[in-house]
Design a protein around this motif. Structure first.
Motif, PDB file in Angstrom:
ATOM      1  N   LYS A 127      -6.992  -8.964   0.376  1.00 19.49           N
ATOM      2  CA  LYS A 127      -5.448  -8.587   0.316  1.00 19.49           C
ATOM      3  C   LYS A 127      -5.430  -7.292   0.027  1.00 19.49           C
ATOM      4  CE  LYS A 127      -4.530 -12.878  -2.726  1.00 19.49           C
ATOM      5  NZ  LYS A 127      -3.758 -13.672  -1.784  1.00 19.49           N
ATOM      6  N   VAL A 128      -4.202  -6.752   0.764  1.00 12.29           N
ATOM      7  CA  VAL A 128      -3.810  -5.498   0.750  1.00 12.29           C
ATOM      8  C   VAL A 128      -2.582  -5.295   0.106  1.00 12.29           C
ATOM      9  CG1 VAL A 128      -3.067  -3.415   1.937  1.00 12.29           C
ATOM     10  CG2 VAL A 128      -4.928  -4.852   2.981  1.00 12.29           C
ATOM     11  N   CYS A 129      -2.667  -5.059  -1.163  1.00 10.14           N
ATOM     12  CA  CYS A 129      -1.335  -4.941  -2.090  1.00 10.14           C
ATOM     13  C   CYS A 129      -0.523  -3.529  -2.021  1.00 10.14           C
ATOM     14  CB  CYS A 129      -1.670  -5.277  -3.471  1.00 10.14           C
ATOM     15  SG  CYS A 129      -2.501  -6.664  -3.692  1.00 10.14           S
ATOM     16  N   TYR A 130       0.748  -3.812  -1.483  1.00 11.79           N
ATOM     17  CA  TYR A 130       1.731  -2.787  -1.359  1.00 11.79           C
ATOM     18  C   TYR A 130       2.308  -2.301  -2.467  1.00 11.79           C
ATOM     19  CZ  TYR A 130       1.186  -2.820   4.073  1.00 11.79           C
ATOM     20  OH  TYR A 130       0.732  -2.895   5.255  1.00 11.79           O
ATOM     21  N   ASP A 131       1.584  -2.207  -3.273  1.00  9.24           N
ATOM     22  CA  ASP A 131       2.171  -2.021  -4.833  1.00  9.24           C
ATOM     23  C   ASP A 131       3.117  -0.976  -4.951  1.00  9.24           C
ATOM     24  OD1 ASP A 131       0.725  -4.361  -5.631  1.00  9.24           O
ATOM     25  OD2 ASP A 131      -0.970  -3.092  -6.365  1.00  9.24           O
ATOM     26  N   GLU A 132       3.005   0.222  -4.214  1.00 12.52           N
ATOM     27  CA  GLU A 132       3.893   1.394  -4.161  1.00 12.52           C
ATOM     28  C   GLU A 132       5.427   0.908  -3.767  1.00 12.52           C
ATOM     29  OE1 GLU A 132       2.565   0.664  -0.124  1.00 12.52           O
ATOM     30  OE2 GLU A 132       1.518   0.822  -1.876  1.00 12.52           O
ATOM     31  N   GLY A 133       5.711  -0.359  -3.433  1.00 12.33           N
ATOM     32  CA  GLY A 133       7.061  -1.043  -3.064  1.00 12.33           C
ATOM     33  C   GLY A 133       7.602   0.143  -2.088  1.00 12.33           C
ATOM     34  N   VAL A 134       8.832   0.857  -2.310  1.00 13.60           N
ATOM     35  CA  VAL A 134       9.555   1.274  -1.464  1.00 13.60           C
ATOM     36  C   VAL A 134       9.252   2.726  -1.239  1.00 13.60           C
ATOM     37  CG1 VAL A 134      11.616  -0.115  -1.434  1.00 13.60           C
ATOM     38  CG2 VAL A 134      11.326   1.840  -2.973  1.00 13.60           C
ATOM     39  N   PHE A 135       8.276   3.258  -2.003  1.00 10.09           N
ATOM     40  CA  PHE A 135       8.007   4.709  -2.153  1.00 10.09           C
ATOM     41  C   PHE A 135       6.831   4.839  -1.559  1.00 10.09           C
ATOM     42  CE2 PHE A 135      10.501   4.202  -5.724  1.00 10.09           C
ATOM     43  CZ  PHE A 135      11.232   5.132  -5.787  1.00 10.09           C
ATOM     44  N   VAL A 136       7.021   5.150   0.185  1.00  7.68           N
ATOM     45  CA  VAL A 136       6.106   5.491   1.313  1.00  7.68           C
ATOM     46  C   VAL A 136       6.586   6.878   1.824  1.00  7.68           C
ATOM     47  CG1 VAL A 136       4.939   4.810   3.134  1.00  7.68           C
ATOM     48  CG2 VAL A 136       5.344   3.222   1.213  1.00  7.68           C
ATOM     49  N   GLY A 137       5.722   7.571   2.092  1.00  4.85           N
ATOM     50  CA  GLY A 137       5.862   8.822   2.713  1.00  4.85           C
ATOM     51  C   GLY A 137       6.600   9.632   1.728  1.00  4.85           C
ATOM     52  N   TYR A 138       7.593  10.478   2.392  1.00  3.79           N
ATOM     53  CA  TYR A 138       8.154  11.708   1.436  1.00  3.79           C
ATOM     54  C   TYR A 138       8.720  11.114   0.192  1.00  3.79           C
ATOM     55  CZ  TYR A 138      12.282  10.609   4.319  1.00  3.79           C
ATOM     56  OH  TYR A 138      13.499   9.837   4.670  1.00  3.79           O
ATOM     57  N   PRO A 139       9.357   9.998   0.156  1.00  5.03           N
ATOM     58  CA  PRO A 139      10.100   9.794  -1.149  1.00  5.03           C
ATOM     59  C   PRO A 139       8.740   9.603  -2.292  1.00  5.03           C
ATOM     60  CG  PRO A 139      10.839   8.491   0.672  1.00  5.03           C
ATOM     61  CD  PRO A 139       9.843   9.210   1.177  1.00  5.03           C
ATOM     62  N   ALA A 140       7.675   9.143  -1.675  1.00  2.00           N
ATOM     63  CA  ALA A 140       6.601   9.015  -2.710  1.00  2.00           C
ATOM     64  C   ALA A 140       6.227  10.247  -2.931  1.00  2.00           C
ATOM     65  CB  ALA A 140       5.307   8.182  -2.096  1.00  2.00           C
ATOM     66  N   TRP A 141       5.947  11.593  -2.140  1.00  2.00           N
ATOM     67  CA  TRP A 141       5.479  12.728  -2.654  1.00  2.00           C
ATOM     68  C   TRP A 141       6.736  13.292  -3.950  1.00  2.00           C
ATOM     69  CZ3 TRP A 141       1.220  15.449  -1.467  1.00  2.00           C
ATOM     70  CH2 TRP A 141       0.575  14.842  -0.323  1.00  2.00           C
ATOM     71  N   ARG A 142       7.921  13.116  -3.476  1.00  2.00           N
ATOM     72  CA  ARG A 142       8.842  13.577  -4.398  1.00  2.00           C
ATOM     73  C   ARG A 142       8.793  12.939  -5.606  1.00  2.00           C
ATOM     74  NH1 ARG A 142      14.076  12.443  -0.573  1.00  2.00           N
ATOM     75  NH2 ARG A 142      14.044  14.373   0.749  1.00  2.00           N
ATOM     76  N   ARG A 143       8.666  11.743  -5.680  1.00  2.00           N
ATOM     77  CA  ARG A 143       8.453  11.112  -6.999  1.00  2.00           C
ATOM     78  C   ARG A 143       7.319  11.532  -7.723  1.00  2.00           C
ATOM     79  NH1 ARG A 143       7.526   4.351  -8.108  1.00  2.00           N
ATOM     80  NH2 ARG A 143       5.663   4.781  -6.626  1.00  2.00           N
TER      81      ARG A 143
END
Length: 779
Positions: A649-665
C-alpha cells in the motif's frame, strides 16, 4: 449517424472483438459497417506511431513539465495542434496522452511526464493540450486514472487515499479535461482503496461516466486488464493490447451465461463507434476531400516552446550574455543533450540540436567533458543494419538504423512474421577515431553474443532484477567489454539476440553501445577547470540520466548523478561567471547554488534544445518559465517524499497537503517556490480590484526591455492557485488583466462539494510566496 443501428448489425463475437486490441496498437476494422482500423500511439511529447524505432522519425516537443512551466494555455494548445498534425501524418487516431497525475513526491519516476504538483494548473494545461490535439481530429486519452503518482510496484500497489484528497486533488484535473471534451481516458495499473482501477466501477462508472457525463471511451493501460467479469463490469471499455487477454472468448462466455449483461458490451461498442466517428475512422470515405488545417512548422514551434519553458532560477546579472564572449561549454549533456524522459514517452526525432552545437553557431566555444554521469554507454553510431533471422539463420528482412538501438514492440517490420522470427542481429562497421581500449556493451535481457571481426568477445545471458516486466524494455541491465582498437581501422561489430515476447507479442529491445578511450575522471575534471578559467563565461550543462528519470522505477534521491556537483563547484571556483544549465525533468538538489552566477532550468527541452538555449542565453528570447512544482533544497525537507509501497500500500496520509500548501503548513522554505521564475526585466504590481469572481490586476514593466510576466492569483480556503495569465509589455508599459475565479476555488469536498461562504482573501503575485497585492471577495 445512428450508432445503435450499426450495433444492431453486429453479432456478439464481433462486438466483443472490438473491445480488445487487434495487435499492440490498434482496434480491428469492421468493413461491413464502414469502420476503419483505429490506431493508437504513445505520446506525450510526440507521436511515435506503431514502430518503436528511429525508422519512423517524430517531432520531439519539450517535456510536460516544460509545457506546464510556460503557464501559457494558448501555447500548449498550439503544441497540441502540432501533435495532431504528426498523428495524422502517421495514420494515428488516438494519442495516449496527456499524463495528469500529480507531482505528489519529487521522487516520482515519471515526474517529467506530468505537469505540476497543483491540481488546478495541471487541469488548465491538460485541457489546453486536449483541446489542441482534438481540434486536429485526433483523440486524446488523459491518463492514468487515477492516483498513479509513482512507479514502484505500479502494477500491484494499492493507493489508500481519503475522499477529500481524491476529489480536490487527484480527480480534479480529470474532471477539468472531461469538461474540455476529452474523447478518451486511460485507466491506471494501480488500485485505489482496495480496487484495481480497471475494475473500479465506483470511480469509472460512477464518477467518470455517471457524475461527470463522460461520453468517450475508457482504455486500459497496456496489460492492466487482468480479469474478465470484474473488468467488464468495472467500466473499462477497451483492454489493450491484443488479441490475447482475459476478454475475447472468456467475455463472450460471461455474457452468454448472464454474468455480464450484453447491454454493457453494447455501451462499450457505442463508445468506440463514437470515437471512430469523431476521428474520421467510421465511414472514412465520407470525409474524402476535406481540407485539413494549415501546416505547422514543428521545428520552429518546438524551439519557441523550449525558450518559453526555460526557467531562470537565479541570475546575478551575467544573463543575458552580451557581445561575443568565449564560452567554456562543459558537461556530457552539453554534447549529447537529454531532450526527453525515458519509457513510453520516448520518440525518435530526425535531428537533435545539442547545447554545444547551438552555442557554437552563436559564438566562440571551447568544450570539455568534465565528467560523464551516464551509467550506460551511448548507442554505437550508425549506420547499423538490423537483420531478422528465422530458425535456419535465413535473413527475413534487413532494416537500416541510425544507431545501435534496436526496439520493436508488437509491430515488427513488414514481412517479418512473429512465428518465424528467432533472432535479431545488429551489424555495425565501426571506424575507430582513436587508438586504445574502446568499450562495447549490450543492454537488454536474455542471451547475447557479441563479436568483433568474427571473434566472440561476449557471450552471456543477462537476467532482470526487480518485478516490473516493463523494465526489460524501458531500462534493461548492461554488460560491457573492453576491446583494443586502432585509429582509422574499421571493425565489424555484431551482436545477436533471440526475439522475446510481451503480452503474447514479439518484443525486440536491446542496445549495442560504444565509448571511445578516455582519460580518467580526475583528468577530465581538471581539464574542464582549465578551460573554464581561460574563457569569458563557463556554461555547465548538468543533467539527470535515463537511469534516474524514466518510466518503470522511482528515483532514490534528488542528487545529480555522478560527480556533476563536484564539477560545478570546481568550475565556479575557476570562473565566477559560471552559468549552470540544469537539464532535468524534475527537481534536483543544488548544493553549489550560492557559488554560481546563474541557474537556468531547461527541463527536457525537446529536439531544438541547443537552438533554444542560445536564444535565451543571448537574450533573443526571454526565459519565460515559472516553476510548476516546488523545488526543495534537500530531499529531507520535502513534506511528501515516500513512493515505495509498504505491505503493498501507498498511503496518502498527507491528505490535501501536497506541494506548496504542505510547505506553508510545515513553515519551511524550499529552495524555490511553486510559481517562481525570473525574466530579463522587472515588474511592479500596481493595483488590484476584486468583485465576486472577477479580479482585475495592473502590472508595469519597470525594466529596460520587453518582457513577459505570469500573473498568479491565489485564493480559497487553502490559498491555492485560482487563476493565472501571461501578459506582455514594453519597457514602461502598464497592462491590465482580468482574471475569473472558478467556483471550485472556494469549495471543499465534504460528502459533496460545499462552497465556503463569507469573505475570502485573494492574493496576487509572482509565486506562491512572492505575493504583491491582496483584496477580499465575498462569496
Amino acid at each position: 449517424m445512428d450508432l445503435d443501428e450499426l450495433i444492431s448489425r453486429l453479432d456478439l463475437p464481433t462486438k466483443i472483438s472490438l473491445l480488445t486490441g487487434a495487435d499492440m496498437w490498434s482496434l480491428p476494422p469492421l468493413p461491413e459497417i464502414g469502420l476503419d482500423r483505429l490506431v493508437m500511439s504513445d505520446g506525450p511529447i510526440g507521436v511515435r506511431g506503431e514502430q518503436w524505432s528511429a525508422g519512423d522519425p517524430s517531432i520531439a516537443l519539450p517535456s510536460p513539465t516544460a509545457l506546464a512551466a510556460t503557464w501559457d494555455v494558448e501555447l500548449v494548445r498550439r503544441a497540441g495542434r502540432l501533435l495532431a498534425q504528426e498523428a495524422r501524418r502517421k495514420g494515428v487516431h488516438v494519442l495516449l496522452a496527456p499524463t495528469l497525475n500529480l507531482h505528489r513526491s519529487p521522487l516520482g519516476g515519471r515526474h517529467f511526464e506530468c505537469f505540476s504538483e497543483d491540481a488546478f494548473l495541471t487541469g488548465e494545461i491538460g485541457a489546453a493540450y486536449v483541446e489542441g490535439v482534438q481540434e486536429g481530429g485526433v483523440a486524446t486519452t488523459p491518463k492514468h486514472f487515477v492516483a498513479n503518482d509513482f512507479e514502484t510496484d505500479r502494477f500491484t500497489a494499492d493507493v489508500v487515499v481519503g475522499e477529500q484528497a481524491l476529489r480536490e486533488l487527484y480527480l480534479r484535473p480529470f474532471e477539468r479535461v472531461v469538461q474540455a471534451g476529452a474523447w478518451g481516458v486511460m485507466t491506471a495499473y494501480n488500485s485505489v482503496n482496495g480496487t484495481t482501477m480497471t475494475e473500479h466501477s465506483e470511480l469509472v462508472n460512477g464518477v467518470l461516466k455517471g457524475e461527470w457525463g463522460f461520453d468517450g471511451f475508457v482504455v486500459s493501460d497496456w496489460t492492466a486488464v487482468r480479469s474478465t467479469e470484474a473488468a467488464a463490469l468495472g467500466g473499462t471499455d477497451v483492454a489493450m493490447p491484443g488479441p490475447s487477454g482475459p476478454w475475447g472468448e472468456l467475455l463472450e462466455a460471461a455474457v452468454r451465461e448472464g454474468r455480464v449483461p450484453e447491454s454493457a458490451v453494447d455501451d462499450r461498442v457505442r463508445r468506440i463507434l463514437r470515437l471512430a466517428e469523431r476521428v474520421g475512422a467510421l465511414r472514412p470515405d465520407d470525409r474524402a476531400g476535406t481540407a485539413g488545417p494549415a501546416p505547422i512548422d514543428g521545428v520552429a514551434l518546438v524551439r519557441e516552446i523550449g525558450a518559453r519553458a526555460f526557467t531562470l532560477l537565479t541570475n546575478d546579472g551575467v544573463l543575458p550574455l552580451r557581445g561575443s564572449p568565449t564560452l567554456a561549454v562543459i558537461g556530457a549533456a552539453a554534447r549529447e543533450a537529454r531532450v526527453m524522459g525515458g519509457g513510453s514517452a520516448q520518440v525518435f526525432p530526425d535531428r537533435v540540436v545539442s547545447p554545444l552545437q547551438g552555442l557554437s553557431e552563436r559564438t566562440g566555444v571551447r568544450y570539455a567533458l568534465g565528467t560523464d554521469p551516464r551509467i550506460r554507454l551511448a548507442p554505437i553510431p550508425g549506420p547499423v543494419t538490423a537483420e531478422f533471422l528465422d530458425e535456419a539463420g535465413v535473413v527475413l528482412r534487413e532494416e537500416r538504423l541510425a544507431g545501435g538501438e534496436a526496439r520493436w514492440l508488437g509491430q515488427l517490420p513488414p514481412g517479418v512474421e512473429a512465428g518465424r522470427l528467432r533472432n535479431v542481429r545488429l551489424r555495425a562497421a565501426y571506424t575507430a577515431e582513436s587508438s586504445g581500449e574502446h568499450e562495447l556493451s549490450v543492454a537488454g535481457v536474455g542471451a547475447f553474443t557479441l563479436t568483433v571481426n568474427g571473434e566472440v568477445v561476449l557471450d552471456e545471458s543477462i537476467g532482470l532484477d526487480g518485478g516490473d516486466p516493463a523494465a526489460a524494455f524501458l531500462s534493461p541491465p548492461e554488460r560491457r567489454v573492453a576491446v583494443a582498437m586502432a585509429a582509422g581501422e574499421t571493425y565489424e561489430v555484431v551482436v545477436t539476440h533471440p526475439a522475446g515476447t510481451f503480452g503474447g507479442m514479439a518484443v525486440v529491445s536491446f542496445t549495442l553501445g560504444h565509448a571511445d578511450p578516455a582519460p580518467g575522471e580526475d583528468e577530465q575534471l581538471a581539464e574542464a577547470v582549465r578551460v573554464a578559467r581561460e574563457c569569458d563565461v563557463a556554461v555547465v550543462v548538468a543533467a539527470t540520466t535515463p537511469e534516474v528519470e524514466s518510466e518503470g522505477f522511482d528515483r532514490a534521491d534528488l542528487r545529480l548523478p555522478g560527480r556533476q556537483d563536484e564539477l560545478i563547484s570546481a568550475v565556479a571556483a575557476a570562473n565566477p561567471r559560471t552559468v549552470v544549465v540544469v537539464n532535468a525533468g524534475s527537481p534536483v538538489e543544488m548544493p553549489w547554488l550560492p557559488e554560481v552566477a546563474a541557474v537556468l532550468l531547461t527541463w527536457f527541452p525537446g529536439q531544438e534544445a541547443g537552438a533554444a538555449l542560445a536564444d535565451v542565453l543571448f537574450g533573443d528570447a526571454e526565459p519565460g518559465g515559472r516553476l510548476p512544482t516546488t523545488w526543495p533544497e534537500r530531499l529531507a525537507d520535502a513534506p511528501v517524499s515516500a513512493v515505495t509501497p509498504v505491505d503493498g500500500k501507498v498511503c496518502y496520509d498527507e491528505g490535501v497537503f501536497v506541494g506548496y500548501p504542505a510547505w506553508r503548513r510545515a513553515e519551511r522554505a524550499p529552495a524555490f517556490w511553486f510559481g517562481h521564475g525570473l525574466g530579463y526585466t522587472t515588474w511592479s504590481y500596481d493595483s488590484i480590484a476584486a468583485e465576486g469572481s472577477t479580479v482585475t490586476v495592473a502590472v508595469t514593466n519597470t525594466g529596460t526591455r520587453p518582457g513577459r510576466e505570469v500573473v498568479q492569483v491565489y485564493a480559497g480556503p487553502r490559498r491555492t492557485l485560482a487563476a493565472f495569465d501571461v501578459v506582455e509589455a514594453e519597457p514602461g508599459q502598464t497592462v491590465v488583466t482580468t482574471l475569473f475565479l472558478p467556483e471550485r476555488a472556494f469549495q471543499v469536498w465534504e460528502d459533496g462539494w460545499r462552497t465556503v461562504e463569507g469573505g475570502h482573501l485573494v492574493e496576487v503575485g509572482r509565486s506562491a510566496a512572492d505575493l504583491r497585492l491582496s483584496a477580499t471577495v465575498k462569496i
